[in-house]
Write a protein that holds these residues in place. Structure first.
Motif, PDB file in Angstrom:
ATOM      1  N   PRO A 102       0.831  -1.206   0.000  1.00 38.80           N
ATOM      2  CA  PRO A 102       0.000   0.000   0.000  1.00 38.80           C
ATOM      3  C   PRO A 102       0.864   1.253   0.000  1.00 38.80           C
ATOM      4  O   PRO A 102       2.031   1.226   0.395  1.00 38.80           O
ATOM      5  CB  PRO A 102      -0.787  -0.127   1.303  1.00 38.80           C
ATOM      6  CG  PRO A 102       0.135  -0.884   2.211  1.00 38.80           C
ATOM      7  CD  PRO A 102       0.864  -1.856   1.328  1.00 38.80           C
ATOM      8  N   VAL A 103       0.280   2.360  -0.429  1.00 42.46           N
ATOM      9  CA  VAL A 103       0.970   3.648  -0.441  1.00 42.46           C
ATOM     10  C   VAL A 103       0.431   4.494   0.710  1.00 42.46           C
ATOM     11  O   VAL A 103      -0.734   4.888   0.699  1.00 42.46           O
ATOM     12  CB  VAL A 103       0.746   4.388  -1.775  1.00 42.46           C
ATOM     13  CG1 VAL A 103       1.500   5.714  -1.780  1.00 42.46           C
ATOM     14  CG2 VAL A 103       1.182   3.518  -2.951  1.00 42.46           C
ATOM     15  N   PRO A 104       1.234   4.756   1.731  1.00 40.64           N
ATOM     16  CA  PRO A 104       0.748   5.575   2.851  1.00 40.64           C
ATOM     17  C   PRO A 104       0.509   7.020   2.419  1.00 40.64           C
ATOM     18  O   PRO A 104       1.092   7.491   1.432  1.00 40.64           O
ATOM     19  CB  PRO A 104       1.895   5.496   3.872  1.00 40.64           C
ATOM     20  CG  PRO A 104       2.760   4.362   3.421  1.00 40.64           C
ATOM     21  CD  PRO A 104       2.605   4.279   1.946  1.00 40.64           C
ATOM     22  N   ALA A 105      -0.316   7.729   3.150  1.00 41.37           N
ATOM     23  CA  ALA A 105      -0.543   9.148   2.886  1.00 41.37           C
ATOM     24  C   ALA A 105       0.780   9.894   2.990  1.00 41.37           C
ATOM     25  O   ALA A 105       1.584   9.659   3.891  1.00 41.37           O
ATOM     26  CB  ALA A 105      -1.547   9.708   3.882  1.00 41.37           C
ATOM     27  N   GLY A 106       1.023  10.767   2.043  1.00 39.84           N
ATOM     28  CA  GLY A 106       2.266  11.516   2.012  1.00 39.84           C
ATOM     29  C   GLY A 106       3.372  10.836   1.236  1.00 39.84           C
ATOM     30  O   GLY A 106       4.396  11.451   0.940  1.00 39.84           O
ATOM     31  N   LYS A 107       3.197   9.546   0.897  1.00 43.27           N
ATOM     32  CA  LYS A 107       4.138   8.825   0.048  1.00 43.27           C
ATOM     33  C   LYS A 107       3.563   8.728  -1.366  1.00 43.27           C
ATOM     34  O   LYS A 107       2.400   9.054  -1.597  1.00 43.27           O
ATOM     35  CB  LYS A 107       4.413   7.433   0.606  1.00 43.27           C
ATOM     36  CG  LYS A 107       5.056   7.419   1.980  1.00 43.27           C
ATOM     37  CD  LYS A 107       6.500   7.855   1.918  1.00 43.27           C
ATOM     38  CE  LYS A 107       7.203   7.679   3.241  1.00 43.27           C
ATOM     39  NZ  LYS A 107       8.634   8.075   3.176  1.00 43.27           N
ATOM     40  N   ARG A 108       4.366   8.239  -2.294  1.00 49.15           N
ATOM     41  CA  ARG A 108       3.936   8.145  -3.683  1.00 49.15           C
ATOM     42  C   ARG A 108       4.357   6.808  -4.285  1.00 49.15           C
ATOM     43  O   ARG A 108       5.378   6.235  -3.872  1.00 49.15           O
ATOM     44  CB  ARG A 108       4.549   9.278  -4.527  1.00 49.15           C
ATOM     45  CG  ARG A 108       4.204  10.688  -4.069  1.00 49.15           C
ATOM     46  CD  ARG A 108       5.058  11.693  -4.827  1.00 49.15           C
ATOM     47  NE  ARG A 108       4.908  13.055  -4.352  1.00 49.15           N
ATOM     48  CZ  ARG A 108       4.203  14.004  -4.955  1.00 49.15           C
ATOM     49  NH1 ARG A 108       3.543  13.717  -6.072  1.00 49.15           N
ATOM     50  NH2 ARG A 108       4.144  15.219  -4.475  1.00 49.15           N
ATOM     51  N   LEU A 109       3.584   6.360  -5.249  1.00 47.29           N
ATOM     52  CA  LEU A 109       4.000   5.243  -6.085  1.00 47.29           C
ATOM     53  C   LEU A 109       4.736   5.852  -7.276  1.00 47.29           C
ATOM     54  O   LEU A 109       4.181   6.678  -8.014  1.00 47.29           O
ATOM     55  CB  LEU A 109       2.793   4.430  -6.543  1.00 47.29           C
ATOM     56  CG  LEU A 109       3.008   3.112  -7.322  1.00 47.29           C
ATOM     57  CD1 LEU A 109       3.444   3.326  -8.758  1.00 47.29           C
ATOM     58  CD2 LEU A 109       3.978   2.194  -6.608  1.00 47.29           C
TER      59      LEU A 109
END
Length: 245
Positions: free
Chosen positions: A156-163
């Protein structure tokens, strides 16, 4: 992956596969140390992290003559920004460890003294983070029709991170060929109802693109590359990498 002797490092610079012309690849990622030492530091230096940067340094054997050669491609890329992807001694297999970034080709040095194999060196300096991810498409498998790649459990991509996603179109053949690649995610490996997260611009020639999501949290854990292809007898060689940063 245990200790290893470097024999199978792959490097893709925008639309160029540097593997057969490189014999040294170095990756650097660092954060500036900004001093914050004060009278409350009890005699110890204190720092906080400043600006981050990454760099890819390459060298190898010089060749010229067409756009697949290191000299022609480097001159075309000098000062330009695009994706760079490097394997970790794994020949860029799907699911293999990949380090990639969006970087500017910053310098180029070529040729040397008489009697030596003609060398080159070059540096790419990042404008995005150096991402530790996985290869999502192998460079040696030609694609001639629409399809999907192997499902990868990137997470999963946490809030504030990016794929982050890098696409390298290494060769193109056919009449009016066009490839449009996209990144899909799903909550399960079967991809029963995939969601398109990123779509690359249509590619009609060798080149590269890098994309990233907007920082919103994404709960899907499975990811893959997918593509559509048009044209008469089209054929594309491409490599791709995905990762969260």
């Amino acid at each position: 992956m245990g200790k290893s002797v470097l024999t199978n490092v792959r490097c893709f610079a925008v639309g160029l596969d540097l593997t057969s012309n490189s014999n040294k690849i170095e990756l650097t990622s660092e954060v500036e140390a900004k001093p914050t030492t004060n009278y409350g530091s009890q005699g110890w230096t204190e720092v906080v992290g400043g600006l981050a940067s990454a760099q890819i340094s390459c060298e190898g054997q010089w060749e010229a003559g067409d756009t697949t050669k290191v000299d022609d491609a480097t001159w075309a890329q000098l000062g330009g920004v695009g994706p760079w992807s490097v394997s970790a001694n794994n020949t860029a297999v799907v699911g293999g460890l990949a380090y990639f970034t969006r970087a500017m080709r910053a310098d180029y040095t070529l040729l040397a003294e008489v009697g030596e194999v003609a060398p080159w060196t070059s540096t790419a300096k990042s404008s995005w983070p150096l991402v530790r991810g996985q290869f999502a498409h192998p460079p040696g498998t030609p694609r001639t029709a629409a399809g999907t790649g192997t499902a990868l459990q990137v997470g999963p991509v946490p809030a504030g991170k990016r794929l982050y996603a890098a696409l390298h179109v290494l060769s193109v053949a056919g009449t009016t060929p066009s490839l449009t690649a996209r990144v899909e995610s799903a909550p399960a490996e079967a991809f029963a109802s995939p969601t398109t997260r990123l779509t690359f611009d249509a590619a009609t020639a060798a080149g590269g693109q890098a994309l990233r999501t907007d920082g919103t949290a994404i709960t899907d854990t499975w990811w893959r590359l997918a593509w559509s292809i048009t044209g008469t007898t089209p054929s594309f060689l491409l490599a791709a990498a995905l990762g969260i940063g």
